[in-house]
Design a protein around this motif. Sequence first.
Motif, PDB file in Angstrom:
ATOM      1  N   ASP A  21     -37.794  10.892   6.300  1.00 18.15           N
ATOM      2  CA  ASP A  21     -37.649  11.457   5.016  1.00 18.15           C
ATOM      3  C   ASP A  21     -36.723  10.887   4.381  1.00 18.15           C
ATOM      4  O   ASP A  21     -35.486  10.784   5.107  1.00 18.15           O
ATOM      5  N   GLU A  42     -34.957  15.864  -2.274  1.00 20.12           N
ATOM      6  CA  GLU A  42     -36.071  14.674  -2.052  1.00 20.12           C
ATOM      7  C   GLU A  42     -35.909  13.414  -2.779  1.00 20.12           C
ATOM      8  O   GLU A  42     -36.099  13.651  -4.160  1.00 20.12           O
ATOM      9  N   PRO A  45     -40.198  13.694  -4.439  1.00 16.46           N
ATOM     10  CA  PRO A  45     -40.787  15.077  -4.227  1.00 16.46           C
ATOM     11  C   PRO A  45     -41.989  15.063  -4.676  1.00 16.46           C
ATOM     12  O   PRO A  45     -42.444  14.283  -5.784  1.00 16.46           O
ATOM     13  N   ARG A  94     -38.482  19.778  -7.778  1.00 20.21           N
ATOM     14  CA  ARG A  94     -37.763  20.702  -7.368  1.00 20.21           C
ATOM     15  C   ARG A  94     -36.842  21.700  -8.391  1.00 20.21           C
ATOM     16  O   ARG A  94     -36.427  20.897  -9.091  1.00 20.21           O
ATOM     17  N   GLU A 124     -36.598  20.337   3.842  1.00 19.32           N
ATOM     18  CA  GLU A 124     -38.019  20.428   4.229  1.00 19.32           C
ATOM     19  C   GLU A 124     -38.741  19.628   3.167  1.00 19.32           C
ATOM     20  O   GLU A 124     -38.710  20.468   1.984  1.00 19.32           O
ATOM     21  N   PRO A 125     -39.648  18.935   3.357  1.00 19.36           N
ATOM     22  CA  PRO A 125     -40.304  18.114   2.220  1.00 19.36           C
ATOM     23  C   PRO A 125     -41.391  18.942   1.913  1.00 19.36           C
ATOM     24  O   PRO A 125     -42.042  19.547   2.561  1.00 19.36           O
ATOM     25  N   MET A 126     -41.809  19.080   0.642  1.00 17.35           N
ATOM     26  CA  MET A 126     -43.066  19.752   0.106  1.00 17.35           C
ATOM     27  C   MET A 126     -44.259  19.091   0.377  1.00 17.35           C
ATOM     28  O   MET A 126     -44.210  17.849   0.516  1.00 17.35           O
ATOM     29  N   ARG A 127     -45.189  20.033   0.782  1.00 19.24           N
ATOM     30  CA  ARG A 127     -46.564  19.506   0.987  1.00 19.24           C
ATOM     31  C   ARG A 127     -47.545  20.588   0.071  1.00 19.24           C
ATOM     32  O   ARG A 127     -47.100  21.304  -0.781  1.00 19.24           O
ATOM     33  N   TYR A 162     -46.771  25.133  -1.638  1.00 23.14           N
ATOM     34  CA  TYR A 162     -46.189  23.992  -1.046  1.00 23.14           C
ATOM     35  C   TYR A 162     -45.650  23.757   0.209  1.00 23.14           C
ATOM     36  O   TYR A 162     -44.605  22.904   0.518  1.00 23.14           O
ATOM     37  N   ASN A 196     -40.183  24.714   2.299  1.00 20.54           N
ATOM     38  CA  ASN A 196     -39.139  23.573   1.849  1.00 20.54           C
ATOM     39  C   ASN A 196     -38.330  24.104   1.630  1.00 20.54           C
ATOM     40  O   ASN A 196     -37.438  23.731   0.521  1.00 20.54           O
ATOM     41  N   SER A 197     -37.338  24.452   2.595  1.00 20.00           N
ATOM     42  CA  SER A 197     -36.118  25.024   2.396  1.00 20.00           C
ATOM     43  C   SER A 197     -35.245  24.001   2.420  1.00 20.00           C
ATOM     44  O   SER A 197     -35.386  22.778   2.794  1.00 20.00           O
ATOM     45  N   THR A 211     -35.517  27.395  -1.264  1.00 20.10           N
ATOM     46  CA  THR A 211     -36.337  26.326  -1.902  1.00 20.10           C
ATOM     47  C   THR A 211     -35.093  25.703  -2.996  1.00 20.10           C
ATOM     48  O   THR A 211     -34.016  26.097  -2.831  1.00 20.10           O
TER      49      THR A 211
END
Length: 935
Positions: A73, A93, A96, A100, A165-168, A237, A240-241, A351
Amino acid sequence: MTWTVILPLLLLLTPAFTVDKGNFKTCKDARFCRRQREPRIDYYIHELLVDTVKLDSSKTALTATVKNIKSNDELLLEIHGFEDRTFRIRLNELRPLRKRYEVDISIDKLPKAAPMDLQQQSGQLQLNFPNKLHLNLIYNPFRVDIYDDGTLLTSLNSQSLLLIEPMRTKPGFVPNSDKSAADDQQTEDAAGDWESQTDEHRPEIVANDTDEQQEAEAKNDEPWEETFKGHVDSKPYGPNSIGLDVTFFGFENVYGLPEHADSFRLRSTKDTDPYRLYNLDVFEYELNSPMALYGAIPFMIAHNERSTIGMYWNNAAETWVDVDYGFISSAGTLFGGSSTPKTDTHWFSETGIIDVFFFLGPKPADVSRQFTGLVGRPYLPPFVTLGYHQCRWNYNDEKDVATVHENFDRYDIPVDFIWLDIEYTDGKRYFTWDTPKFPHPVEMINNLTAKGRNLIVISDPHIKKDDNYFIFKEMLDRGLYVKTKDGKDYEGWCWPGASYYPDFLNPATCEYYANLYSRESFDKIWTWNDMNEPSVFNGPEITMLKDIQHIGGLEHREVHNLYGILHTKATYEGHLKRADNKVRPFILTRSFFTGSQRYTAVWTGDNAAEWGHLKASNPMILSLGIAGMTFAGADVGGFFKNPETQLLVRWYQAGAFQPFFRAHAHIDTRRREPWLFDEQSMLLIRDSIRARYTFLPFWYTLFFEASQTGLPMMRPLWYEFPEDQNTFAMDDEYLLGDALLVKPVTDENTKTLNVYFPGTSAETWHDITTLAIHKGGSKSQIDTPMNKIPVFQRGGTIMPRRFRVRRSAILSIEDPITLSIALNDTGDAQGSLYLDDGISREHLDGNYFSIKLHLKNNILSSRVVHSASAYKTKVWLERIYLAGFKFKPSSIELNELFSGQKKVLEFFYDDKHHVLTIRKPGVNMSKEWRMIFRA
C-alpha cells in the motif's frame, strides 16, 4: 442539562445517579482500537521511496511516497514548514477508493510558509528551515525526526506503528445517490419507529453482550459491520483507521487532550484504556478516567525545564491516544544516554487522514501563540459575561424568575444572568415559550435588562417531530436533517421524544438555524447550546449511529466531533446577524472541538455535588485553557445531588477565581440560591461573588490578552515558571495571568493548606488578605478558615480592580479603577489595563484603550499603548494600594504628561505591613501620567 429525567421511559433509571460505564465503549469494544493497539510489527514497516521526493516551486512544500513493505500500500507524504516554528505533516492514501475527510473548520488561518533546503545524506534526507530547525526523513524504516539547533525533540514513527488501513467497498454496496426509490422503500431506519416498539425491542435496553458473545465477536474478522449493545454499525468502506506513534525525547510530562475528568498531567495508559476523544453525553462522569466526555481537542503539550512543544492531531473521528513514560535505552546512542526521559504516544482514529501539526515553542506562551494562531484566538466576550450567572433546571415561571431577580437585590448579591433550562419551552419545542408559565417573555426580559441584568435560554439541536411545529416542518420540507444510511431522515430520541437532527454540515441548515435567533422574544437574549454531542437517548453510546449520512455522502463517523462546534457556529452567526454584526455574542456550549473558542464558552458538564468533583474542576479547566478553550468553568455546587453547606461555600470560593462563574443544579435537587442557607453561609457566598466583581477589570484585561495572543487566563504554574520542576505535576493550584496564585480549598474540613510558591527566592508572593509575604521556591502552611481562599499576588505586578458594590457588571463598567500593586524585591512592578464599551464589536476596529503601567525607581507611570478617538472613557483612577513599599514618602506628586497639570496627592502609610495607600488621584485612565514618590 442531562438525559436522566427521560430514563424511566427507557427503563434505564438506577437508584442513584452514577455513570453506567456499560453504555460506553472501551478499547476492546472498538475493533479499530484493538487493531491499532496490538499491531503486527511485520505488517507495519514502511519505506520512503527516495525517487518520489519532490519540492514545489516555492520550496515550501515537500511530497513523497511512503510504501508499506508488507502490503505494498502506498501513502502520500506531505511536509510543510511555516514561520513561527510550526510544521505540518500529512499522510494519506496515495490513491484512495473514496476521498477521505479532511477537517478544515478547525483551521482559522495557516501561518506564512517558510522555505526549506534539502540535503541528501546516507539513508536519510535533511530538510533545513530558518531558526536552526531541521527535519530528518529516514528512508527505511520510515521515520521523521524533528530537531531544534541540533537537539532531537520529537520523532514520528520511531516505533513503526504507522498504519492507514486502505478503504474497500462492501460487496453489493451502492451509495445513496445511486439508489432507486424502490430500494429506499425496502429499507427501514436502524432504530425503527420508537413509539411502536415494545420495551423489550427498544435498542437502548438490549442486554449487555455476554462474555462469550464478546469473545466470539473479537475473533470475527468480518470488516463490514460492528455491533455494540444491539446497535449495528455498517461499514460500507470497511475498516479504514489511521494510526501513528509520536515520541517526545527529553520529556517526561505531557498535558492536554481535553476533555477528561482526570489529572492535568496525563497519566500513563500502559495498563489502562487509552485516552478517548469522542463527544458523548455522560452524566455524573467518573473521575480519574480516560473515558470520553462532551468535547474533544486532540492537542497535547510536552514540557520540560528547557523547552515546550505542542502537537495537534487534526481529525474529527473517534480518536484514542496512548501515553507511556519511560527512558531511552542505553543502546539508543542516537538519542542520548540511558538516563534521558522520553514520552511515547500513539494516536489512532477510526477514519480520515493523518494531519498533524507541531509547534516548537520554545516557551509555553509561544506554543499558545503558535497553536491559536492556527486554530483561532479566543473571542473577546461581552464584559458582563465575566460576572456571576444563576441557573437551575428549571426556574418554573415568570413569577419564579422575578422572585429570584428580586432576592439578589434584597440580599445585596451581584448577578448578571438568570438562565432558563428546557422547561421554558412549549413541550421542548425550541424557540417557543410555554405560554401558561411564560405568557409575557418580552416584558420579563425587559424587567431584567432595566436593572442591568440579562436572560439566557437553552437551545438544543434536536427538533421535536411534530408536523404542527413550524421549525420541524420547514426543515423537513427543505431537506435539512441528517439522513440514515438508506437516505431517510434520521429519527432519534431526546428531550422532546421523537426528534430529528439538523445537518450542520449543510450551509443551508446553518443559515436557516441562524435566522431563528432573530425571532421576536429571542432577539435580545443570549444562548446556551446543550446536548450537542449530539445526544441521542436511543442511540449507541447515547449518540448517533456512525453510518448516519450528512450532506455530500459524508458518514457521521468522519465528522462526529464536529457536531457541537458547527451547532455553536450557526448560533454565533445568528447572534451576529440579528444585531447587524454590532454586538458581541455570548454562547455557552457543552460539546466542542478545536476552534470552538472562536465562538463560545464551555462548561465541564454534568458534575456532582461531591468534593472530588470540586477538586477535578481545576485540572479540567487547566487542560481546556492550554488547548485554546480559555473561557471555561464548572457548575458551582455540582449539577447532581445536594451539596452540604461547607462544600457549596468552598465551591463558590473556587468558582469566583475560574474564568466562567455559574451555579447550576439538576431539576431533582433542592433549591440552593444563596439566601436559602443559614445567614453565615449566605454571607460567605455573597463575599465570594462580590470578590469576583472586584477583579472584573483584571479578568477583562486577561480576556483581551487571550484574544490577542491565545494565552489562557487560568494557567498551570509551570506556564510562568517553566524551569521550576516542582510545578510540573501540580494541578491543585494555578495562576490567573502572571499575577495571581490561587489554591482553592477542595477537601472537607480543611483548616490549613500547604501552598507552594513557585520561582526562585527572588520571587515574592503577597497574601491578598493578610498581606503576609512568601518567598518563591518554598512551601507555607496557610490558615483556611471558612471565610478564606488562599490567593496571592505576585511581587512585581499591578492589577486593576473595582471596589464599588453594584448589582451587576454593566453598572460598574465606568466605575473608577483601583490599582493593586505588589512590589518585588527591587521595588518594581508592571501591569496593564484594557478598556472598551464592553458590548460592541467596535474593538475589532480599534476602538478601545490599552494601557501599560510601570513602577520603577519610585516613579509610577501610565502609558497608553493603544487609543481610539471614537471611544471615550469616563473611567478614572480612584485609589492605589502598594504592598511591599519600603518607606513612607515625604510627598507624592501626579503629573499629567500632555496637559502639564500637577497635583500633590493624599496618602497613608502602614508601617507594620509596608502598605502605601493613595487616595483619589482622580486622573482619567485614558491620560498618560507619572506619579513620583519622593523620599
